[in-house]
Design a protein around this motif. Sequence first.
Motif, PDB file in Angstrom:
ATOM      1  N   TRP A 162       0.812  -1.216   0.000  1.00 54.21           N
ATOM      2  CA  TRP A 162       0.000   0.000   0.000  1.00 54.21           C
ATOM      3  C   TRP A 162       0.852   1.276   0.000  1.00 54.21           C
ATOM      4  N   GLY A 163       1.962   1.229   0.731  1.00 52.71           N
ATOM      5  CA  GLY A 163       2.792   2.420   0.874  1.00 52.71           C
ATOM      6  C   GLY A 163       2.336   3.263   2.051  1.00 52.71           C
ATOM      7  N   TYR A 164       3.240   4.005   2.633  1.00 51.68           N
ATOM      8  CA  TYR A 164       2.928   4.791   3.822  1.00 51.68           C
ATOM      9  C   TYR A 164       1.927   5.912   3.544  1.00 51.68           C
ATOM     10  N   MET A 165       1.817   6.327   2.297  1.00 51.13           N
ATOM     11  CA  MET A 165       0.922   7.435   1.970  1.00 51.13           C
ATOM     12  C   MET A 165      -0.527   6.980   1.781  1.00 51.13           C
ATOM     13  N   SER A 166      -0.782   5.684   1.899  1.00 58.60           N
ATOM     14  CA  SER A 166      -2.131   5.166   1.704  1.00 58.60           C
ATOM     15  C   SER A 166      -3.062   5.639   2.807  1.00 58.60           C
ATOM     16  N   GLU A 167      -4.337   5.820   2.441  1.00 64.70           N
ATOM     17  CA  GLU A 167      -5.342   6.216   3.423  1.00 64.70           C
ATOM     18  C   GLU A 167      -5.830   5.015   4.239  1.00 64.70           C
ATOM     19  N   SER A 168      -5.499   3.794   3.797  1.00 58.01           N
ATOM     20  CA  SER A 168      -5.853   2.605   4.570  1.00 58.01           C
ATOM     21  C   SER A 168      -4.963   2.513   5.799  1.00 58.01           C
TER      22      SER A 168
END
Length: 227
Positions: free
Chosen positions: A183-189
């Motif tokens: 997802w990556g750290y910038m994901s809203e999840s």
Amino acid sequence: MKGKVLIVDDHIDIISFVKPALEAEGFEVEFVLSGKEALVKAKDGWSVIILDVQLPDLTGFDICQQIRQSVLCPIIFLTARGLEDEKVKGFLLGGDNYIVKPFSLKELILRIKVHLRKTPKGLAEEEHKKMIFGNLVIDLLAKKVIKDGNEIECTKKEFQIIELLCTHRKQVFSKEQIFEKIWGYMSESDVNTVTEHIRRIRAKLSSPSVNHSYIKTVWGLGYKWEG
């Protein structure tokens, strides 16, 4: 050894005719007498499969269709009939060659050798892109998961998790590591979505023929692939 050949034919006279000739050429040869046996044996890593069209339980076409997604080696059909429609059907289902009975051993051996000259490098590259765990095939190139010969519908994120774990089978990944990579750290999840995705993947990969989960929980650490 020049390669491994599987003969699928219910006629013992054909097997006793072909098997010694191929062994004399340096091939390792095994045979099965039915379609059901062929479906089990076909995924054992053959150089060539010689497949009779008419078998007592399944047709060679049925077998070819069911195994072609996970079996990359050349398939040579044997048939008592040389009908054009049957040949076309065999090729469309993934067959590579077609020999009509009665046939010349020299011709059969030549065709096998021609296919082996054509396929080793490309076949090795394609096999490298497919991870096979018993009844489960992970096609890394086509981004597909195939269980018992049938494609399983997976979301993009589910496949990415499967790909990450199965290509690093000895490595344990924490939920945080999986979340960062997929997802990556910038994901809203949030990181808990990993647990839900793992649960859904396990449900899709479960099978009566397999008595364990492909994704193992390593308590206190995370998840790893076992297969």
